[in-house]
Structures are given as structure tokens and as C-alpha cells.
Motif scaffolding. Sequence first.
Motif, short mmCIF file in Angstrom:
data_model
loop_
_atom_site.label_atom_id
_atom_site.label_comp_id
_atom_site.label_asym_id
_atom_site.label_seq_id
_atom_site.Cartn_x
_atom_site.Cartn_y
_atom_site.Cartn_z
N ARG A 23 122.51 -58.94 5.03
CA ARG A 23 121.69 -57.75 5.18
C ARG A 23 121.00 -57.43 3.84
O ARG A 23 119.81 -57.10 3.79
N GLY A 24 121.77 -57.52 2.76
CA GLY A 24 121.19 -57.28 1.45
C GLY A 24 120.13 -58.29 1.08
O GLY A 24 119.09 -57.95 0.50
N GLN A 25 120.34 -59.54 1.45
CA GLN A 25 119.36 -60.58 1.15
C GLN A 25 118.06 -60.38 1.92
O GLN A 25 116.97 -60.59 1.38
N LEU A 26 118.17 -59.97 3.17
CA LEU A 26 116.97 -59.72 3.96
C LEU A 26 116.17 -58.56 3.37
O LEU A 26 114.93 -58.64 3.26
N ALA A 27 116.86 -57.51 2.97
CA ALA A 27 116.18 -56.36 2.37
C ALA A 27 115.56 -56.75 1.03
O ALA A 27 114.45 -56.31 0.69
N TYR A 28 116.26 -57.56 0.26
CA TYR A 28 115.71 -58.06 -1.01
C TYR A 28 114.45 -58.87 -0.77
O TYR A 28 113.43 -58.67 -1.45
N ALA A 29 114.48 -59.78 0.21
CA ALA A 29 113.32 -60.62 0.50
C ALA A 29 112.12 -59.77 0.89
O ALA A 29 110.99 -60.00 0.44
N SER A 30 112.34 -58.78 1.74
CA SER A 30 111.26 -57.90 2.16
C SER A 30 110.64 -57.18 0.98
O SER A 30 109.41 -57.04 0.88
N VAL A 72 106.57 -57.07 1.49
CA VAL A 72 106.42 -56.73 2.90
C VAL A 72 106.71 -55.25 3.12
O VAL A 72 105.89 -54.51 3.70
N ARG A 73 107.87 -54.81 2.66
CA ARG A 73 108.24 -53.38 2.73
C ARG A 73 109.31 -53.12 1.69
O ARG A 73 110.21 -53.95 1.51
N ASP A 74 109.22 -52.01 1.00
CA ASP A 74 110.18 -51.70 -0.04
C ASP A 74 111.52 -51.31 0.58
O ASP A 74 111.65 -50.23 1.17
N ARG A 75 112.49 -52.20 0.45
CA ARG A 75 113.83 -51.95 0.97
C ARG A 75 114.86 -52.13 -0.14
O ARG A 75 115.99 -52.55 0.09
N ALA A 76 114.45 -51.81 -1.37
CA ALA A 76 115.32 -52.04 -2.52
C ALA A 76 116.63 -51.26 -2.41
O ALA A 76 117.71 -51.79 -2.71
N ASP A 77 116.55 -50.01 -1.97
CA ASP A 77 117.77 -49.20 -1.85
C ASP A 77 118.71 -49.80 -0.81
O ASP A 77 119.93 -49.83 -1.00
N GLU A 78 118.13 -50.29 0.29
CA GLU A 78 118.95 -50.92 1.32
C GLU A 78 119.61 -52.18 0.79
O GLU A 78 120.79 -52.46 1.09
N ALA A 79 118.87 -52.96 0.00
CA ALA A 79 119.44 -54.19 -0.57
C ALA A 79 120.63 -53.87 -1.45
O ALA A 79 121.70 -54.50 -1.34
N ALA A 123 122.52 -51.16 -1.44
CA ALA A 123 123.61 -50.58 -0.66
C ALA A 123 124.37 -51.66 0.11
O ALA A 123 125.61 -51.65 0.16
N ALA A 124 123.64 -52.59 0.72
CA ALA A 124 124.28 -53.64 1.51
C ALA A 124 125.10 -54.56 0.62
O ALA A 124 126.23 -54.95 0.98
N LEU A 125 124.57 -54.93 -0.53
CA LEU A 125 125.32 -55.80 -1.43
C LEU A 125 126.53 -55.07 -2.02
O LEU A 125 127.58 -55.67 -2.25
N GLY A 126 126.39 -53.77 -2.23
CA GLY A 126 127.54 -52.98 -2.67
C GLY A 126 128.62 -52.92 -1.61
O GLY A 126 129.82 -53.00 -1.90
N ARG A 127 128.20 -52.80 -0.36
CA ARG A 127 129.16 -52.81 0.74
C ARG A 127 129.86 -54.17 0.83
O ARG A 127 131.09 -54.23 1.05
N GLY A 173 122.61 -60.77 -8.76
CA GLY A 173 121.80 -61.16 -9.90
C GLY A 173 120.32 -61.13 -9.59
O GLY A 173 119.50 -60.70 -10.42
N LEU A 174 119.95 -61.57 -8.40
CA LEU A 174 118.54 -61.53 -7.98
C LEU A 174 118.02 -60.09 -7.99
O LEU A 174 116.91 -59.82 -8.46
N VAL A 175 118.82 -59.20 -7.44
CA VAL A 175 118.41 -57.79 -7.40
C VAL A 175 118.28 -57.23 -8.81
O VAL A 175 117.31 -56.52 -9.14
N ALA A 176 119.24 -57.57 -9.68
CA ALA A 176 119.19 -57.08 -11.06
C ALA A 176 117.95 -57.60 -11.77
O ALA A 176 117.27 -56.86 -12.50
#
Length: 259
Positions: free
Chosen positions: A93-100, A105-112, A114-118, A138-141
Motif C-alpha cells: 500500500r505504501g509503495q503504491l502511494a509512493y509511486a503515485s 499522478v496524485r500526491d499520496r505522500a501522507d498515505e505512503a 502512514a502505510a509504511l509506518g503501519r 529509504g525511497l520515501v526519505a
Amino acid sequence: MAYTAMSGSGTTASDDPLQIAVWRLRSRGCWTDAAALLAPHAASAAPALQRASLLVERCLFTGVGWADAEDALRAAEASARDDDERGAAACERGQLAYASTVLGVRDRADEARAALGRAAALLAPDAAGRPLLDFRRGLVAEHLADSAQAARAAYHRAHAGALAHGDTLLTSFTWRHLAALALRDGELAEARQGFTESLRIREELGYLIGTAPALAALADTEPEPEATRLRTEAARLFRLLGGVPTWLADQLAPPAPAA
């Protein structure tokens, strides 16, 4: 910016014909066909998660297929029965939000985040999925928070974990991203070593879809005429695979003529 990432461990040490077929399709960028092979088994958690990971990876490499990936991911989340499975699904889920987000495509940084934290809360420190989670954090960072220091620490953890768990393909990705940070810091020899190792692993595994980006990255550390030879080979593979990964096109474009 390098957007490459991966889902799953890549290769299989078993003689399972299904997994061999899935890997061969995935390694050539045929994610939809690979996912179709898993569809009859997707009522179970592991095949459902693998199917979702393939379609998430397709989004990152091609910029299309978001609805299919979302559907597959919801099915994987619904089929998860324990913390490892829930954590792995959250990681996807975090990877999909990161890719978006990173592809615009759409800013889903917060979702990325949160999902990786979960996922981090669900996966045990020694879980098989932990190195992949570390890599994605690391990608998100690096690409969403612009924190090279945090990214480097996460990539080092992922690299050590991938080696410990025998995840050879993930090791290729950690080599590549650590090398990119080294290049950014002007550490040319370190960057060349990392890009060389990443390319070697991909060629040995037959990970064709990831070979052109590895060639192009190594070219950035080599003098002429080797740099041009590597970029020419990367461009040939890029065309062979139908212009995938799509984000590589800008890196392979010839320089504009001087005015």
C-alpha cells in the motif's frame, strides 16, 4: 531522479513451474500476464499479495494500471490473516502511494508514510519482509522528504537484511540507490562500484526490465567512450521493451544541440 523500486523477492529457488513462469514474465515487464497466472490462486493470502505486488510494480514502471493495482491490493489486504501478511500488504500500500506521488499522478505522500509506518509496526525485526520495507522507507526519505541521510541509513539496513535473507534482487536495488547517493556526494569510485554490482546482479538474474536503468546509471560514472557505449545499449533495451520504464526516456534523450 531514479524512481526504480521493486516488489517481492524477484527470483525463486524452487522448481515451482508457476513461480518460474511468473518470474520470467515479470522480468520482461509482462506484469499483467504474470498477475493473470496468479489470479486462480488469489483467494489465498500469499498469491493475492504477490499478484498485488506485480501490479504495483507495473504502475511504477509504466505509470498506468492504477485501478487494477488498487483492486488487487484491496483483495490482498482482505485475505491477510496474521501480522506478517498484514504488514506485507501495508508495505505494498505504501509503495503504491509512493509511486503515485513520485510519478506526479496524485500526491499520496501522507498515505505512503502512514502505510509504511503501519507495516513497520506489524513486521517483526527479523521478518523476511523487513528489508524490503526498509528499502521503501529509504525511497520515501530520499524522494519525498529529500533527506539523503535518512535514506542512506534505510538503504544500508535494507542491504544488510537482503544479504541475510538471500534476497539477491533487492540487493541489486540497494546497491543502485546507495550508489546514486554516493554520486550525488561526488564519490565517483563508490558510485561506480555500486552501479556495477547492481548491473551484474540484474544481468545474472535475467532481470531484463531493470537492466536498461542500471546501464544508464553506470554510464554516469564512466568516461568516454564507455559512457556512450553503455547509454547506447540502455537505449536499445529500452526500445526493445516498448519504452519501459517510462521515466527512463528523459535520461536516454540525446543532448540538445548547442545554440
